[in-house]
Design an enzyme around this catalytic site. Structure first.
Site, mmCIF file in Angstrom:
data_model
loop_
_atom_site.group_PDB
_atom_site.id
_atom_site.type_symbol
_atom_site.label_atom_id
_atom_site.label_comp_id
_atom_site.label_asym_id
_atom_site.label_seq_id
_atom_site.Cartn_x
_atom_site.Cartn_y
_atom_site.Cartn_z
ATOM 1 N N ASP A 221 0.870 -0.924 0.075
ATOM 2 C CA ASP A 221 -0.395 -0.490 -0.155
ATOM 3 C C ASP A 221 0.815 1.311 -0.417
ATOM 4 O O ASP A 221 1.648 0.895 0.643
ATOM 5 C CB ASP A 221 -1.599 -0.102 1.239
ATOM 6 C CG ASP A 221 -2.216 1.196 1.505
ATOM 7 O OD1 ASP A 221 -2.498 1.311 0.855
ATOM 8 O OD2 ASP A 221 -1.084 2.020 2.228
ATOM 9 N N HIS B 204 -8.155 9.054 -2.092
ATOM 10 C CA HIS B 204 -7.361 9.424 -1.246
ATOM 11 C C HIS B 204 -8.718 9.809 -0.220
ATOM 12 O O HIS B 204 -8.343 9.042 0.858
ATOM 13 C CB HIS B 204 -5.863 9.440 -0.881
ATOM 14 C CG HIS B 204 -4.785 9.286 0.030
ATOM 15 N ND1 HIS B 204 -3.533 9.180 -0.515
ATOM 16 C CD2 HIS B 204 -5.678 9.648 1.338
ATOM 17 C CE1 HIS B 204 -3.638 9.274 1.132
ATOM 18 N NE2 HIS B 204 -4.365 8.762 1.863
ATOM 19 N N LYS C 115 -2.711 5.151 -4.208
ATOM 20 C CA LYS C 115 -4.054 6.408 -4.122
ATOM 21 C C LYS C 115 -4.013 7.778 -5.011
ATOM 22 O O LYS C 115 -2.872 8.734 -4.846
ATOM 23 C CB LYS C 115 -4.651 7.247 -2.898
ATOM 24 C CG LYS C 115 -3.956 5.286 -1.952
ATOM 25 C CD LYS C 115 -4.390 5.719 -0.290
ATOM 26 C CE LYS C 115 -3.879 4.459 0.389
ATOM 27 N NZ LYS C 115 -2.430 4.332 0.758
ATOM 28 N N TYR D 156 2.351 10.375 -0.305
ATOM 29 C CA TYR D 156 3.724 9.358 0.028
ATOM 30 C C TYR D 156 4.855 9.886 -0.429
ATOM 31 O O TYR D 156 6.001 9.812 0.445
ATOM 32 C CB TYR D 156 3.463 7.657 0.614
ATOM 33 C CG TYR D 156 2.029 7.623 1.458
ATOM 34 C CD1 TYR D 156 1.315 8.749 1.577
ATOM 35 C CD2 TYR D 156 2.171 5.868 1.305
ATOM 36 C CE1 TYR D 156 0.247 7.525 2.591
ATOM 37 C CE2 TYR D 156 0.320 5.243 2.037
ATOM 38 C CZ TYR D 156 -0.083 6.831 3.417
ATOM 39 O OH TYR D 156 -1.412 5.923 3.580
#
Length: 280
Positions: free
Chosen positions: A43, A106, A73, A48
């Site tokens: 994931d 997200h 996402k 990120y």
């Protein structure tokens, strides 16, 4: 490893590897180590800023691509039909992959940031449905969607979300939302399963861990999967990565599950779909 069947026919491992804050060389090594120690669900997210590291970790592991379930996402500031298409391609390129197994919105659009949040979510979803129809994404889903967001999406959606990834841990597990998702056959996935470390000082959790001769972390992760919720613990420590996937040599009793279910609220991140970019 136990698997869960999604509503679109795909099968996902119930334990995956979270990569939040795992960047650059550390990220590459942690993904590689996770895959070499049995994880098959990864994931990540555009937000990120580690999709390249995740992609390199996949390559470095030598594990065949078709054996790995990869999730990323779409960030909440990119919620339009055109931006969804563009951002998907950027993520795919950073990951250096030909397709995604799961792509999530997200965070839902909200009234604070979008003139018409329902339309914004619907337009993004339409883009994801098209990408899925083209074979670029196997499963499509959402993250941090409340019942009201899912209900609004259902008015125009041709494909039901396969997954809703939400904050889910002892002390904050959103049981009403989980029950709604299960009723609608939407698989729930947990983020922040250890409440950012808040679980480690909880006395009832420590007592349950002691009775099973295990750790508080493993009790929390086991509690989540016994709810039939996918869990994606994150770590860059090799020992922790190995420990977090070994959850099948003990089982929590109904009484222990109930004790954890009824813990008073603690550890909530403050992240809320109605109030971003601020916290509650």
């Amino acid at each position: 490893m136990k698997n869960l069947n999604l509503n679109d026919g795909h099968t996902f491992p119930i334990v995956g590897f979270g990569t939040y804050k795992a960047t650059e060389e550390e990220g590459i090594e942690s993904v590689k180590h996770a895959l070499l120690n049995g994880y098959r669900l990864l994931d990540t997210a555009a937000a990120y800023k580690n999709e390249e590291a995740v992609g390199k970790g996949i390559k470095a592991s030598g594990i065949p691509r078709e054996d790995i379930v990869v999730t990323t996402k779409l960030w909440r500031e990119k919620l339009s039909y055109d931006m969804a298409k563009e951002e998907f391609e950027k993520s795919l390129k950073r990951l250096d992959l030909d397709y995604l197994d799961l792509y999530l919105i997200h965070w839902p659009a909200n009234a604070k940031n979008y003139d018409n949040w329902e339309k914004a979510n619907a337009e993004v979803w339409r883009a994801l449905e098209e990408l899925q129809a083209e074979g670029k994404i196997k499963s499509i889903g959402v993250s941090n969607f409340f019942e009201e967001h899912l209900e609004a999406l259902s008015k125009t959606a041709k494909v039901k979300p396969a997954v809703n990834q939400i904050e889910f841990h002892p002390g904050y597990w959103q049981p009403e939302l989980v029950a709604y998702c299960k009723k609608e056959n939407i698989t729930v996935e947990s983020w922040s399963p250890l409440a950012r470390g808040k679980v480690f000082e909880n006395e009832p959790l420590k007592a349950i861990a002691k009775s099973h001769h295990t750790t508080v972390a493993k009790v929390c992760l086991r509690w989540i999967i016994q709810h039939n919720v996918i869990v994606i613990p994150k770590s860059t420590t090799k020992e922790r990565i190995e420990e977090n996937i070994n959850l099948f040599n003990f089982e929590l009793s109904k009484e222990e599950m109930n004790i954890i279910n009824k813990l008073p609220e603690f550890g909530f991140s403050g992240e809320h779909p109605h109030f971003w970019p601020d916290r509650i």
